[in-house]
Design a protein around this motif. Structure first.
Motif, mmCIF file in Angstrom:
data_model
loop_
_atom_site.group_PDB
_atom_site.id
_atom_site.type_symbol
_atom_site.label_atom_id
_atom_site.label_comp_id
_atom_site.label_asym_id
_atom_site.label_seq_id
_atom_site.Cartn_x
_atom_site.Cartn_y
_atom_site.Cartn_z
ATOM 1 N N ILE A 55 -4.561 5.343 -6.737
ATOM 2 C CA ILE A 55 -4.422 4.010 -6.530
ATOM 3 C C ILE A 55 -3.141 3.745 -6.870
ATOM 4 O O ILE A 55 -2.592 3.990 -7.896
ATOM 5 C CB ILE A 55 -5.600 3.105 -6.922
ATOM 6 N N ARG A 56 -2.341 3.188 -5.641
ATOM 7 C CA ARG A 56 -1.217 2.569 -5.948
ATOM 8 C C ARG A 56 -0.847 1.095 -5.547
ATOM 9 O O ARG A 56 -1.593 0.652 -4.647
ATOM 10 C CB ARG A 56 -0.145 3.583 -5.108
ATOM 11 N N ILE A 57 -0.081 0.443 -6.238
ATOM 12 C CA ILE A 57 0.268 -0.751 -5.779
ATOM 13 C C ILE A 57 1.675 -0.981 -5.292
ATOM 14 O O ILE A 57 2.727 -0.685 -6.154
ATOM 15 C CB ILE A 57 0.048 -1.834 -6.969
ATOM 16 N N TRP A 58 2.092 -1.199 -4.190
ATOM 17 C CA TRP A 58 3.437 -1.613 -3.451
ATOM 18 C C TRP A 58 3.557 -2.954 -3.461
ATOM 19 O O TRP A 58 3.001 -3.925 -3.247
ATOM 20 C CB TRP A 58 3.125 -1.226 -2.201
ATOM 21 N N GLN A 59 4.941 -3.272 -3.817
ATOM 22 C CA GLN A 59 5.591 -4.453 -3.648
ATOM 23 C C GLN A 59 6.475 -4.494 -2.213
ATOM 24 O O GLN A 59 7.392 -3.497 -2.263
ATOM 25 C CB GLN A 59 6.491 -4.918 -4.737
ATOM 26 N N TYR A 60 6.364 -5.294 -1.407
ATOM 27 C CA TYR A 60 7.164 -4.951 -0.064
ATOM 28 C C TYR A 60 7.685 -6.406 0.412
ATOM 29 O O TYR A 60 7.344 -7.452 -0.434
ATOM 30 C CB TYR A 60 6.423 -4.464 0.979
ATOM 31 N N THR A 61 8.562 -6.392 1.448
ATOM 32 C CA THR A 61 8.980 -7.562 1.790
ATOM 33 C C THR A 61 8.535 -7.515 3.517
ATOM 34 O O THR A 61 8.839 -6.520 4.064
ATOM 35 C CB THR A 61 10.580 -7.728 1.738
ATOM 36 N N LEU A 62 8.174 -8.685 3.942
ATOM 37 C CA LEU A 62 7.814 -8.684 5.320
ATOM 38 C C LEU A 62 8.219 -10.010 5.923
ATOM 39 O O LEU A 62 7.773 -11.143 5.443
ATOM 40 C CB LEU A 62 6.332 -8.395 5.618
ATOM 41 N N GLY A 63 9.137 -10.157 6.888
ATOM 42 C CA GLY A 63 9.628 -11.327 7.211
ATOM 43 C C GLY A 63 10.316 -12.225 6.271
ATOM 44 O O GLY A 63 10.137 -13.600 6.317
ATOM 45 N N GLY A 64 11.036 -11.557 5.133
ATOM 46 C CA GLY A 64 11.586 -12.436 4.310
ATOM 47 C C GLY A 64 10.682 -12.847 3.331
ATOM 48 O O GLY A 64 11.148 -13.403 2.246
ATOM 49 N N LYS A 65 9.247 -12.577 3.160
ATOM 50 C CA LYS A 65 8.571 -12.892 2.090
ATOM 51 C C LYS A 65 7.901 -11.790 1.473
ATOM 52 O O LYS A 65 7.507 -10.569 2.023
ATOM 53 C CB LYS A 65 7.333 -13.577 3.012
ATOM 54 N N PRO A 66 7.739 -11.810 0.039
ATOM 55 C CA PRO A 66 7.347 -10.775 -0.784
ATOM 56 C C PRO A 66 5.820 -10.665 -0.559
ATOM 57 O O PRO A 66 5.069 -11.628 -0.295
ATOM 58 C CB PRO A 66 7.669 -11.194 -2.019
ATOM 59 N N GLY A 67 5.215 -9.302 -0.664
ATOM 60 C CA GLY A 67 3.863 -9.120 -0.394
ATOM 61 C C GLY A 67 3.512 -7.775 -1.529
ATOM 62 O O GLY A 67 4.378 -7.191 -1.912
ATOM 63 N N VAL A 68 2.159 -7.875 -1.692
ATOM 64 C CA VAL A 68 1.589 -6.819 -2.349
ATOM 65 C C VAL A 68 0.677 -6.042 -1.617
ATOM 66 O O VAL A 68 -0.158 -6.677 -1.054
ATOM 67 C CB VAL A 68 1.113 -7.351 -3.938
ATOM 68 N N PHE A 69 0.348 -4.873 -1.836
ATOM 69 C CA PHE A 69 -0.523 -3.980 -1.256
ATOM 70 C C PHE A 69 -1.113 -2.983 -2.095
ATOM 71 O O PHE A 69 -0.298 -2.138 -2.590
ATOM 72 C CB PHE A 69 -0.013 -3.277 0.012
ATOM 73 N N LYS A 70 -2.397 -3.083 -2.408
ATOM 74 C CA LYS A 70 -2.906 -1.889 -3.464
ATOM 75 C C LYS A 70 -3.958 -1.058 -2.692
ATOM 76 O O LYS A 70 -4.673 -1.519 -1.606
ATOM 77 C CB LYS A 70 -3.866 -2.722 -4.230
ATOM 78 N N GLU A 71 -3.622 0.172 -2.419
ATOM 79 C CA GLU A 71 -4.198 1.101 -1.687
ATOM 80 C C GLU A 71 -4.797 2.499 -2.352
ATOM 81 O O GLU A 71 -4.297 2.841 -3.577
ATOM 82 C CB GLU A 71 -3.129 1.587 -0.538
ATOM 83 N N GLU A 72 -5.439 3.165 -1.668
ATOM 84 C CA GLU A 72 -5.989 4.276 -2.288
ATOM 85 C C GLU A 72 -5.359 5.493 -1.081
ATOM 86 O O GLU A 72 -5.800 5.113 -0.033
ATOM 87 C CB GLU A 72 -7.482 4.340 -2.350
ATOM 88 N N VAL A 73 -4.952 6.593 -1.627
ATOM 89 C CA VAL A 73 -4.114 7.577 -0.770
ATOM 90 C C VAL A 73 -4.985 8.717 -0.637
ATOM 91 O O VAL A 73 -5.767 9.070 -1.672
ATOM 92 C CB VAL A 73 -2.574 7.836 -1.537
ATOM 93 N N SER A 74 -4.808 9.175 0.551
ATOM 94 C CA SER A 74 -5.410 10.499 0.924
ATOM 95 C C SER A 74 -4.504 11.364 1.707
ATOM 96 O O SER A 74 -3.604 10.742 2.447
ATOM 97 C CB SER A 74 -6.815 10.499 1.757
ATOM 98 N N PHE A 75 -4.665 12.710 1.694
ATOM 99 C CA PHE A 75 -3.870 13.561 2.278
ATOM 100 C C PHE A 75 -4.601 14.762 3.144
ATOM 101 O O PHE A 75 -5.739 15.111 2.548
ATOM 102 C CB PHE A 75 -3.039 14.314 0.937
ATOM 103 N N ASP A 76 -4.115 15.168 3.807
ATOM 104 C CA ASP A 76 -4.628 16.148 4.922
ATOM 105 C C ASP A 76 -3.220 17.250 4.942
ATOM 106 O O ASP A 76 -2.297 17.032 5.921
ATOM 107 C CB ASP A 76 -4.937 15.949 6.064
#
Length: 150
Positions: A55-76
């Protein structure tokens, strides 16, 4: 209006499928370096940088506004596919389900990247996540450009 759906777009990348996949598979801590105007940071919340289910937590910018996204990663690994399944954060305030996927297919010296967002809205008036597919496209282009100059 449908409450759930899928958005798909395909990009042609200069990077090989192996090189681009490696960034997401085992070096996602480098994503902020490759795409700093979109991603400001990423931290492991549980697991590590290489294990599916981490599980990772990303800090991003979208439309000039900061955001946070917590996700579970999977791979193939066989199909060079990475999926980020949303758990918490800004996007999960309006979507019940949010899953972003990159599928990489070799093409010449580069590859094709199929970007997909599967979603389910919390309310009928929530827009389809076009701004998030745009973020994925721009992020992918920035990573590709950075990898092609290394």
């Amino acid at each position: 209006m449908a409450m759930h759906g899928k958005i798909v777009t395909t990009l042609e990348l200069k990077s090989s499928a192996e090189k681009f996949y490696k960034v997401w598979r085992s070096e996602s801590f480098h994503v902020p370096k490759h795409a700093s105007k979109h991603i400001q940071g990423v931290d492991v919340h549980a697991g590590d940088w290489e294990t599916a289910g981490s599980i990772r937590i990303w800090q991003y910018t979208l439309g000039g506004k900061p955001g946070v996204f917590k996700e579970e990663v999977s791979f193939d690994d066989e199909n060079k596919t990475i999926a980020l399944n949303g758990l918490e954060g800004d996007v999960m305030k309006i979507y019940k389900v949010y899953k972003g996927t990159w599928k990489l297919t070799p093409k010449g010296s580069g590859c094709l990247a199929e970007l997909t967002i599967e979603f389910e809205k919390l309310h009928p008036d929530v827009p389809i996540p076009e701004v998030y597919i745009d973020l994925m496209v721009n992020l992918t282009k920035d990573i590709d450009e950075s990898l092609s100059t290394e």
